[in-house]
Design an enzyme around this catalytic site. Sequence first.
Site, PDB file in Angstrom:
ATOM      1  N   GLY A 151       0.836  -1.188   0.000  1.00 37.17           N
ATOM      2  CA  GLY A 151       0.000   0.000   0.000  1.00 37.17           C
ATOM      3  C   GLY A 151       0.870   1.236   0.000  1.00 37.17           C
ATOM      4  O   GLY A 151       2.045   1.186   0.375  1.00 37.17           O
TER       5      GLY A 151
ATOM      6  N   GLN B  41       3.119   9.922   0.994  1.00 40.91           N
ATOM      7  CA  GLN B  41       4.374   9.168   0.981  1.00 40.91           C
ATOM      8  C   GLN B  41       5.200   9.427  -0.272  1.00 40.91           C
ATOM      9  O   GLN B  41       6.363   9.041  -0.336  1.00 40.91           O
ATOM     10  CB  GLN B  41       4.098   7.671   1.126  1.00 40.91           C
ATOM     11  CG  GLN B  41       3.594   7.304   2.509  1.00 40.91           C
ATOM     12  CD  GLN B  41       3.367   5.832   2.621  1.00 40.91           C
ATOM     13  OE1 GLN B  41       2.338   5.324   2.189  1.00 40.91           O
ATOM     14  NE2 GLN B  41       4.335   5.128   3.197  1.00 40.91           N
TER      15      GLN B  41
ATOM     16  N   CYS C 104       6.076  -0.035   7.275  1.00 46.11           N
ATOM     17  CA  CYS C 104       5.664   1.119   6.475  1.00 46.11           C
ATOM     18  C   CYS C 104       6.830   1.545   5.595  1.00 46.11           C
ATOM     19  O   CYS C 104       7.980   1.599   6.063  1.00 46.11           O
ATOM     20  CB  CYS C 104       5.239   2.261   7.405  1.00 46.11           C
ATOM     21  SG  CYS C 104       4.691   3.749   6.561  1.00 46.11           S
ATOM     22  N   LEU C 105       6.529   1.866   4.336  1.00 41.73           N
ATOM     23  CA  LEU C 105       7.579   2.301   3.416  1.00 41.73           C
ATOM     24  C   LEU C 105       8.294   3.552   3.913  1.00 41.73           C
ATOM     25  O   LEU C 105       9.464   3.768   3.594  1.00 41.73           O
ATOM     26  CB  LEU C 105       6.988   2.561   2.025  1.00 41.73           C
ATOM     27  CG  LEU C 105       6.387   1.365   1.300  1.00 41.73           C
ATOM     28  CD1 LEU C 105       5.784   1.809  -0.032  1.00 41.73           C
ATOM     29  CD2 LEU C 105       7.406   0.272   1.102  1.00 41.73           C
TER      30      LEU C 105
ATOM     31  N   HIS D 260      -4.388   1.316   7.387  1.00 45.72           N
ATOM     32  CA  HIS D 260      -3.039   1.890   7.477  1.00 45.72           C
ATOM     33  C   HIS D 260      -2.914   3.058   6.495  1.00 45.72           C
ATOM     34  O   HIS D 260      -2.434   4.138   6.860  1.00 45.72           O
ATOM     35  CB  HIS D 260      -1.996   0.808   7.175  1.00 45.72           C
ATOM     36  CG  HIS D 260      -0.584   1.281   7.231  1.00 45.72           C
ATOM     37  ND1 HIS D 260       0.268   0.958   8.261  1.00 45.72           N
ATOM     38  CD2 HIS D 260       0.141   2.044   6.376  1.00 45.72           C
ATOM     39  CE1 HIS D 260       1.452   1.510   8.035  1.00 45.72           C
ATOM     40  NE2 HIS D 260       1.404   2.173   6.879  1.00 45.72           N
ATOM     41  N   GLU D 261      -3.354   2.837   5.253  1.00 44.82           N
ATOM     42  CA  GLU D 261      -3.243   3.895   4.239  1.00 44.82           C
ATOM     43  C   GLU D 261      -4.190   5.054   4.536  1.00 44.82           C
ATOM     44  O   GLU D 261      -3.833   6.218   4.340  1.00 44.82           O
ATOM     45  CB  GLU D 261      -3.477   3.333   2.841  1.00 44.82           C
ATOM     46  CG  GLU D 261      -2.484   2.263   2.408  1.00 44.82           C
ATOM     47  CD  GLU D 261      -1.019   2.604   2.655  1.00 44.82           C
ATOM     48  OE1 GLU D 261      -0.630   3.798   2.556  1.00 44.82           O
ATOM     49  OE2 GLU D 261      -0.243   1.683   2.958  1.00 44.82           O
TER      50      GLU D 261
ATOM     51  N   HIS E  45      -2.656   7.414   6.941  1.00 47.01           N
ATOM     52  CA  HIS E  45      -1.700   8.334   6.309  1.00 47.01           C
ATOM     53  C   HIS E  45      -2.398   9.610   5.828  1.00 47.01           C
ATOM     54  O   HIS E  45      -1.839  10.697   5.919  1.00 47.01           O
ATOM     55  CB  HIS E  45      -1.001   7.677   5.112  1.00 47.01           C
ATOM     56  CG  HIS E  45       0.223   6.916   5.449  1.00 47.01           C
ATOM     57  ND1 HIS E  45       1.348   7.486   6.010  1.00 47.01           N
ATOM     58  CD2 HIS E  45       0.510   5.603   5.303  1.00 47.01           C
ATOM     59  CE1 HIS E  45       2.276   6.566   6.191  1.00 47.01           C
ATOM     60  NE2 HIS E  45       1.794   5.407   5.772  1.00 47.01           N
TER      61      HIS E  45
END
Length: 169
Positions: free
Chosen positions: A46, A51, A90-91, A132-133, A136
């Site tokens: 995701g 991000q 997480c990225l 999660h997304e 963000h």
Amino acid sequence: MSIRMVIKHPNRVLEKKCLAVTTFDKNLAVLLDDMHETMVESDGVGIAAPQVGVAVRAALVDFREGQEPIELINPELMLFEGAETDIEGCLSFPGTFGEVERYDHIKIKAQERDGSWYELEAEGYEARAIQHEMDHLDGILFTRKITKYVTQEELDEMIRQQEEEEEQV
């Protein structure tokens, strides 16, 4: 399509509440396509617009092989129930993993890249990734929700054990 730089913490864009998407045009399509390519290149499931440095309410989730990614534009959580704790990464936090509690069953309303609305119900891992997304997009980082940090070695061991159990079935 192009791969964009993944913004890493502590960049302030990650902690901002994003603006609603109001224009559904080629620029949005390019952003979504670039986000997908960036996520795949980064080995993620995701990614959210902040991000890649764009503070708008757009994200996507893609871990279902052979299916189109789920595009989440201006998503709203409509129903949530149950709770499940699992490990997340997480990225924007490379090498950071931890246990996070999330709703196990959700229903969302979101827009497609053409502006049309849709509803989606999700459970388990899919529900976790979507939440999660969506966090963000509100400037909420998963590290604020971690109840226990997990090292890379611990994560590798958990994955190894899970693979062994699956082989025995």
